[in-house]
Design a protein around this motif. Structure first.
Motif, PDB file in Angstrom:
ATOM      1  N   LEU A   1      11.617  36.505  43.137  1.00  0.00           N
ATOM      2  CA  LEU A   1      10.163  36.536  43.058  1.00  0.00           C
ATOM      3  C   LEU A   1       9.604  35.581  44.101  1.00  0.00           C
ATOM      4  O   LEU A   1      10.083  34.448  44.223  1.00  0.00           O
ATOM      5  N   ASP A   2       8.633  36.037  44.844  1.00  0.00           N
ATOM      6  CA  ASP A   2       7.958  35.225  45.861  1.00  0.00           C
ATOM      7  C   ASP A   2       8.898  34.699  46.949  1.00  0.00           C
ATOM      8  O   ASP A   2       8.926  33.494  47.243  1.00  0.00           O
TER       9      ASP A   2
ATOM     10  N   LYS B  63      -2.329  44.446  53.791  1.00  0.00           N
ATOM     11  CA  LYS B  63      -3.238  44.171  52.666  1.00  0.00           C
ATOM     12  C   LYS B  63      -2.480  43.477  51.535  1.00  0.00           C
ATOM     13  O   LYS B  63      -2.990  42.530  50.929  1.00  0.00           O
ATOM     14  N   HIS B  64      -1.274  43.947  51.248  1.00  0.00           N
ATOM     15  CA  HIS B  64      -0.459  43.319  50.208  1.00  0.00           C
ATOM     16  C   HIS B  64      -0.102  41.884  50.599  1.00  0.00           C
ATOM     17  O   HIS B  64      -0.144  40.979  49.766  1.00  0.00           O
ATOM     18  N   LEU B  65       0.264  41.686  51.860  1.00  0.00           N
ATOM     19  CA  LEU B  65       0.651  40.347  52.320  1.00  0.00           C
ATOM     20  C   LEU B  65      -0.524  39.377  52.273  1.00  0.00           C
ATOM     21  O   LEU B  65      -0.356  38.214  51.895  1.00  0.00           O
TER      22      LEU B  65
ATOM     23  N   GLY C  53      -2.923  34.400  46.771  1.00  0.00           N
ATOM     24  CA  GLY C  53      -2.491  34.107  45.417  1.00  0.00           C
ATOM     25  C   GLY C  53      -2.835  35.185  44.402  1.00  0.00           C
ATOM     26  O   GLY C  53      -2.699  34.965  43.198  1.00  0.00           O
ATOM     27  N   ARG C  54      -3.270  36.347  44.857  1.00  0.00           N
ATOM     28  CA  ARG C  54      -3.638  37.431  43.946  1.00  0.00           C
ATOM     29  C   ARG C  54      -2.465  38.337  43.615  1.00  0.00           C
ATOM     30  O   ARG C  54      -2.515  39.087  42.646  1.00  0.00           O
TER      31      ARG C  54
ATOM     32  N   THR D  20       0.173  42.293  40.679  1.00  0.00           N
ATOM     33  CA  THR D  20      -1.158  41.862  41.094  1.00  0.00           C
ATOM     34  C   THR D  20      -1.960  41.400  39.885  1.00  0.00           C
ATOM     35  O   THR D  20      -2.088  42.129  38.897  1.00  0.00           O
ATOM     36  N   HIS D  21      -2.484  40.187  39.991  1.00  0.00           N
ATOM     37  CA  HIS D  21      -3.311  39.600  38.938  1.00  0.00           C
ATOM     38  C   HIS D  21      -4.676  40.279  38.902  1.00  0.00           C
ATOM     39  O   HIS D  21      -5.194  40.717  39.924  1.00  0.00           O
TER      40      HIS D  21
END
Length: 178
Positions: A7-8, A50-52, A58-59, A79-80
């Motif tokens: 993750l991340d 857009k994703h990056l 932080g979204r 996505t939060h």
């Protein structure tokens, strides 16, 4: 062999290239990830960017699954929600397993890793995702514990005369903890 999930991960140029290549390969193999084949890297690059950007802001969180060679074989973006009344669930977007790994159970592994990641997010109680009808994806997600909670008939036009349902699926995380 199982995938190793992270993750991340650090968003290096190499990772961005691997994500782009994965998205192109999945789309061109008929995957339902926002495009219809044929596509090239330049077709997908703006959407990946857009994703990056959402990750930097932080979204969005990126989950990557690497195969035994260390190559990106699967991904999903969590996505939060920014709406104050919907922060108790996250969206799962761009769920992909490379075509060469189809049929190995990696899709189930990816969803399980996404659920583990979501369980680690403060206050998150469920995952929502959408899928394109006509491919049986809703059956796969249902077999992984997701429930169909909405369907908009013919909302996705993949080609003239080829409209598909937009299906919303939900995975409550309370079942995982129970």
């Amino acid at each position: 062999m199982a995938l190793a999930f992270e993750l991340d991960p650090a968003t290096t140029p190499a990772l961005r290239d691997e994500l782009l290549d994965l998205w192109v390969d999945v789309t061109n193999a008929g995957g339902s990830v926002g495009f219809v084949p044929p596509v090239a890297r330049d077709d997908i690059r703006p959407e990946l960017l857009k994703h990056l950007v959402a990750m930097v802001e932080g979204r969005t969180r990126l989950l990557v699954g690497r195969d035994e060679d260390g190559t990106v074989a699967a991904t999903a973006f969590l996505t939060h929600n920014t709406h104050r009344l919907m922060r108790h669930w996250v969206w799962l977007y761009t769920v992909m397993v490379h075509p060469r790994h189809q049929g190995k159970g990696y899709g189930r592994d990816l969803l399980a890793a996404a659920e583990d990641a979501a369980c680690g997010l403060d206050g998150v109680e469920a995952i929502r995702l959408t899928c394109r009808g006509g491919l049986g994806l809703e059956n796969f997600y249902a077999s992984c514990g997701y429930k169909e909670v909405g369907r908009v008939p013919e909302a996705i036009r993949v080609a003239p005369g080829d409209d598909r349902d937009d299906i919303t699926m939900l995975r409550p995380l309370s079942r995982i903890a129970a």
